[in-house]
Design an enzyme around this catalytic site. Structure first.
Site, short mmCIF file in Angstrom:
data_model
loop_
_atom_site.label_atom_id
_atom_site.label_comp_id
_atom_site.label_asym_id
_atom_site.label_seq_id
_atom_site.Cartn_x
_atom_site.Cartn_y
_atom_site.Cartn_z
N HIS A 77 -16.86 7.15 -8.38
CA HIS A 77 -17.09 5.79 -8.87
C HIS A 77 -16.54 5.72 -10.29
O HIS A 77 -17.27 6.00 -11.23
CB HIS A 77 -18.58 5.45 -8.91
CG HIS A 77 -19.30 5.61 -7.60
ND1 HIS A 77 -20.67 5.76 -7.51
CD2 HIS A 77 -18.84 5.62 -6.33
CE1 HIS A 77 -21.03 5.87 -6.24
NE2 HIS A 77 -19.94 5.80 -5.50
N VAL B 25 4.35 0.22 -5.29
CA VAL B 25 4.76 -0.74 -6.31
C VAL B 25 5.05 0.03 -7.59
O VAL B 25 4.19 0.76 -8.10
CB VAL B 25 3.67 -1.82 -6.52
CG1 VAL B 25 4.08 -2.76 -7.65
CG2 VAL B 25 3.46 -2.60 -5.23
N ASN C 170 -13.03 -1.16 -9.39
CA ASN C 170 -14.13 -0.67 -10.22
C ASN C 170 -13.76 -0.61 -11.70
O ASN C 170 -14.62 -0.64 -12.56
CB ASN C 170 -14.58 0.70 -9.72
CG ASN C 170 -15.02 0.66 -8.26
OD1 ASN C 170 -15.42 -0.40 -7.77
ND2 ASN C 170 -14.93 1.79 -7.57
N GLU D 147 0.85 -1.19 0.00
CA GLU D 147 0.00 0.00 0.00
C GLU D 147 0.89 1.24 0.00
O GLU D 147 1.75 1.40 0.87
CB GLU D 147 -0.92 -0.01 1.23
CG GLU D 147 -1.65 1.28 1.49
CD GLU D 147 -2.43 1.82 0.28
OE1 GLU D 147 -3.27 1.07 -0.25
OE2 GLU D 147 -2.18 2.97 -0.13
P1 FAD Z 1 -9.27 1.90 -3.34
O1 FAD Z 1 -10.16 1.79 -2.17
O2 FAD Z 1 -9.19 3.20 -4.03
O3 FAD Z 1 -7.82 1.43 -2.92
C1 FAD Z 1 -6.75 1.43 -3.82
C2 FAD Z 1 -5.46 1.59 -3.03
O4 FAD Z 1 -4.36 1.30 -3.90
C3 FAD Z 1 -5.22 3.00 -2.49
O5 FAD Z 1 -5.09 2.97 -1.09
C4 FAD Z 1 -3.91 3.43 -3.15
O6 FAD Z 1 -3.07 4.18 -2.31
C5 FAD Z 1 -3.26 2.10 -3.49
N1 FAD Z 1 -2.29 2.20 -4.59
C6 FAD Z 1 -2.44 2.85 -5.77
N2 FAD Z 1 -1.33 2.70 -6.53
C7 FAD Z 1 -0.47 1.94 -5.80
C8 FAD Z 1 0.83 1.45 -6.07
N3 FAD Z 1 1.45 1.64 -7.25
N4 FAD Z 1 1.46 0.74 -5.08
C9 FAD Z 1 0.84 0.49 -3.89
N5 FAD Z 1 -0.41 0.94 -3.62
C10 FAD Z 1 -1.06 1.64 -4.57
N6 FAD Z 1 -18.55 3.17 -3.25
C11 FAD Z 1 -19.72 2.52 -3.03
O7 FAD Z 1 -19.94 1.44 -3.57
N7 FAD Z 1 -20.65 3.05 -2.19
C12 FAD Z 1 -20.48 4.24 -1.58
O8 FAD Z 1 -21.34 4.67 -0.81
C13 FAD Z 1 -19.29 4.96 -1.82
N8 FAD Z 1 -19.08 6.17 -1.26
C14 FAD Z 1 -17.87 6.77 -1.40
C15 FAD Z 1 -17.65 7.97 -0.72
C16 FAD Z 1 -16.38 8.55 -0.74
C17 FAD Z 1 -16.14 9.83 0.02
C18 FAD Z 1 -15.34 7.93 -1.47
C19 FAD Z 1 -13.96 8.52 -1.49
C20 FAD Z 1 -15.57 6.76 -2.19
C21 FAD Z 1 -16.84 6.17 -2.17
N9 FAD Z 1 -17.12 4.99 -2.84
C22 FAD Z 1 -18.31 4.36 -2.66
C23 FAD Z 1 -16.11 4.32 -3.69
C24 FAD Z 1 -15.44 3.19 -2.92
O9 FAD Z 1 -14.73 3.70 -1.84
C25 FAD Z 1 -14.55 2.44 -3.90
O10 FAD Z 1 -15.41 1.79 -4.83
C26 FAD Z 1 -13.68 1.38 -3.26
O11 FAD Z 1 -12.90 1.90 -2.23
C27 FAD Z 1 -12.79 0.77 -4.33
O12 FAD Z 1 -11.93 -0.15 -3.73
P2 FAD Z 1 -10.52 -0.53 -4.35
O13 FAD Z 1 -9.90 -1.48 -3.40
O14 FAD Z 1 -10.70 -0.98 -5.76
O15 FAD Z 1 -9.71 0.83 -4.47
#
Ligand code: FAD
Length: 533
Positions: A457, A239, A491, A36
């Site tokens: 999203h 990464v 997503n 992370e």
């Molecule tokens: P993320 O949660 O974005 O995590 C990705 C991680 O990868 C990050 O921590 C980032 O630092 C890390 N990363 C990136 N590049 C690298 C790299 N090269 N090396 C190491 N680490 C890296 N979705 C819903 O379905 N319902 C909701 O009600 C909703 N409300 C939301 C409200 C807010 C305020 C926000 C910000 C988002 C909301 N979302 C909602 C969206 C939801 O949070 C995301 O769909 C979800 O977090 C996606 O998960 P993920 O694991 O794919 O990505």
């Protein structure tokens, strides 16, 4: 390959966490190392910052998630000292704009509100936790219905989804009754007003412990749990590349952002779940460049407004005593003003939008004293219609080989435009918002379309597809076309035009990927054990 398989997971949000949990749970020996780029914010890794009671601690956790927009924390996050952030416009608390205005910022004039979170738990430490399931054409056409329903159930288990959250709120119930009356006979059975499913655990005092990546990781982060021994989380570790030998992944090159030392970590399988822009960015940086990489970007154009609930209208379905009881219950947790969340989901053919109605005792913006409906006794609803965006190859990120971003990764420009199809549905949804708001009370903020990128999203940029025909990045099990051992998650994998909050859907897609991954790992371990040494 060693007989102890190692899986590297890039990104600690809900999707990377789902892969980690399912792989460790589903295998007797596989180890997962999760990388992370951001810091761990809370003692329990990946916990929702909404659960932090102290306002100063909450604010600090949000600021630490804001990468280049993290103010005084930037140095401790490994952000190069020279990075300049221009202007005053920031993203929603806990997130940072991709186009923050300084050198090394992405170029996102066409999608200006695009934002990310960089912290353990990712955006999932800041999300609203709405977890409805996709329906009608929102679903993925090439995943069989019965299997999909099982995957959604699995995703619900991982995210601690509650389908009847706040169902005991009398005000919430009155809002549903009013919407039911207004739209009676106009929506398909099962797709009328209902409570919005949310991810969290209701507490005995009526409050909610909101779910973050911690809920998804579950036993992997429980001290002393046997599964925790096969899981390692490295925060502040970026990464930089996915490494390959021919067409097979061999591991990842990582940079420790505390020391800026770079090293190689061997892995049998790599899962990249680093959000919808940084996943394709990492693949691009690694020389993995399917034609559709970064393209087919979609989101949810949103029309929102705030309405003061009308006392006479509300009293048709709830009493003043109900309201007093509700206020007493809510005063237990004044830091979390949301009291009930209702919705009207997407349905076809006549309601291709999804409505979210959040009942709250306060407005999300300060109201001048003496303004009409300031301090409204019955409170407010913040309402919004989410609209679908059709996937088009023209929309998405173009990565550069010449220009680097503030982290030294390939910088990108986001191209994006709404077409007549979206504009027609935005107009229709705006009309609906006026009608729905008028049913409940008085507008204190008029309906308005938010700037592109506001939904948070972002989908489609690493979409799954049935065949390797140039319109997808990965196969139906999230395996990147042409690269053995590489999975994408998040997503970005969602290929459909939809209006549904995407996280539940992405976790379901990840659950399918994890099953395929486990099947392959097992076969590889057997082959390795059988081969002569
Ligand atoms: P993320 O949660 O974005 O995590 C990705 C991680 O990868 C990050 O921590 C980032 O630092 C890390 N990363 C990136 N590049 C690298 C790299 N090269 N090396 C190491 N680490 C890296 N979705 C819903 O379905 N319902 C909701 O009600 C909703 N409300 C939301 C409200 C807010 C305020 C926000 C910000 C988002 C909301 N979302 C909602 C969206 C939801 O949070 C995301 O769909 C979800 O977090 C996606 O998960 P993920 O694991 O794919 O990505």
């Amino acid at each position: 390959m060693s007989t102890t398989p190692v899986v590297a997971v890039v990104g600690s949000g809900p999707i990377g966490s789902a892969y980690a949990r399912l792989i460790v749970e589903g295998s007797s020996d596989a180890r997962v190392v999760m990388f992370e780029a951001g810091p761990q914010l809370t003692a329990i890794p990946g916990e929702s910052v909404r659960n932090i009671a102290d306002p100063a601690d909450k604010e600090r956790a949000r600021e630490m998630s804001q990468g280049p927009q993290a103010g005084a924390f930037r140095e401790s996050l490994g952000i190069p000292a020279g990075v300049v952030v221009e202007g005053m416009f920031t993203a929603r608390g806990g997130t940072h704009l991709l186009d923050f205005g300084g050198e090394g910022a992405a170029h996102a004039q066409a999608f200006p509100a695009a934002a990310a979170a960089t912290n353990v738990g990712g955006q999932g430490a800041h999300w609203t936790c709405a977890t409805p399931a996709p329906s009608f054409s929102e679903r993925i056409p090439f995943i069989p219905d019965a299997e999909w329903d099982g995957l959604i159930a699995e995703a619900g288990r991982l995210l601690h989804v509650q389908s009847a959250a706040f169902a005991d709120s009398a005000v919430g119930e009155a809002i549903r009754a009013l919407l039911e009356e207004e739209y009676a006979g106009q929506l398909p059975a099962g797709y009328g007003p209902s409570t919005l499913p949310v991810a969290g655990d209701p507490q005995p005092d009526g409050t909610m412990r909101w779910a973050g990546a911690d809920a998804v990781l579950g036993s992997l982060i429980e001290a002393g749990h046997p599964l925790a021994e096969r899981f390692e989380l490295r925060d502040l570790t970026l990464v930089r590349r996915v490494e390959r030998d021919g067409d097979r992944v061999t591991g990842v090159t990582v940079e420790d952002l505390r020391t800026h030392e770079t090293s190689f970590v061997a892995a049998d399988v790599v899962v990249v779940a680093a959000d919808a822009f940084r996943t394709p960015q990492l693949l691009w940086a690694s020389g993995i460049r399917p034609t559709a990489l970064g393209r087919y970007l979609t989101e949810h154009p949103m029309v929102i407004s705030t309405v003061a609930l009308d006392a006479d209208t509300m009293r048709r379905f709830a009493t003043e005593e109900d309201l007093d009881a509700e206020k007493a219950r809510r005063s237990v947790n004044p830091a979390d003003p949301v009291a009930a969340v209702n919705r009207i989901p997407f349905s076809e053919p006549d309601h291709p939008y999804s409505l979210q109605v959040m009942y709250s005792e306060s407005t999300p913006f300060p109201m001048p004293a003496g303004a009409a409906y300031a301090d409204n006794r019955w409170g407010y609803v913040n309402m919004g219609y989410g609209i679908r965006k059709r996937p088009r190859v023209e929309d998405g990120a173009i990565f550069s080989d010449d220009e680097l971003d503030y982290r030294g990764m390939p910088n990108f420009t986001i191209e994006y435009a709404l077409t007549d199809a979206e504009i027609a549905e935005i107009d229709a949804a705006t009309e609906r918002l006026r009608r729905t708001g008028g049913t409940l009370g008085h507008f204190v903020a008029e309906p308005r379309l938010l700037p592109n990128g506001s939904s948070l999203h972002y989908m489609g940029t690493t979409r799954i597809g049935e065949t390797d025909d140039g319109t997808s990045v990965a196969d139906p099990y999230s395996r990147v076309w042409g690269v053995d051992g590489l999975y994408v998650g998040g997503n970005g994998t969602i290929p459909t035009a939809n209006t549904v909050n995407p996280t539940l859907m992405s976790v379901a897609i990840a659950a399918r990927g994890a099953r395929a991954l486990l099947a392959t790992l097992g076969a590889r371990v057997e082959a390795a054990a059988a081969s002569p040494r």
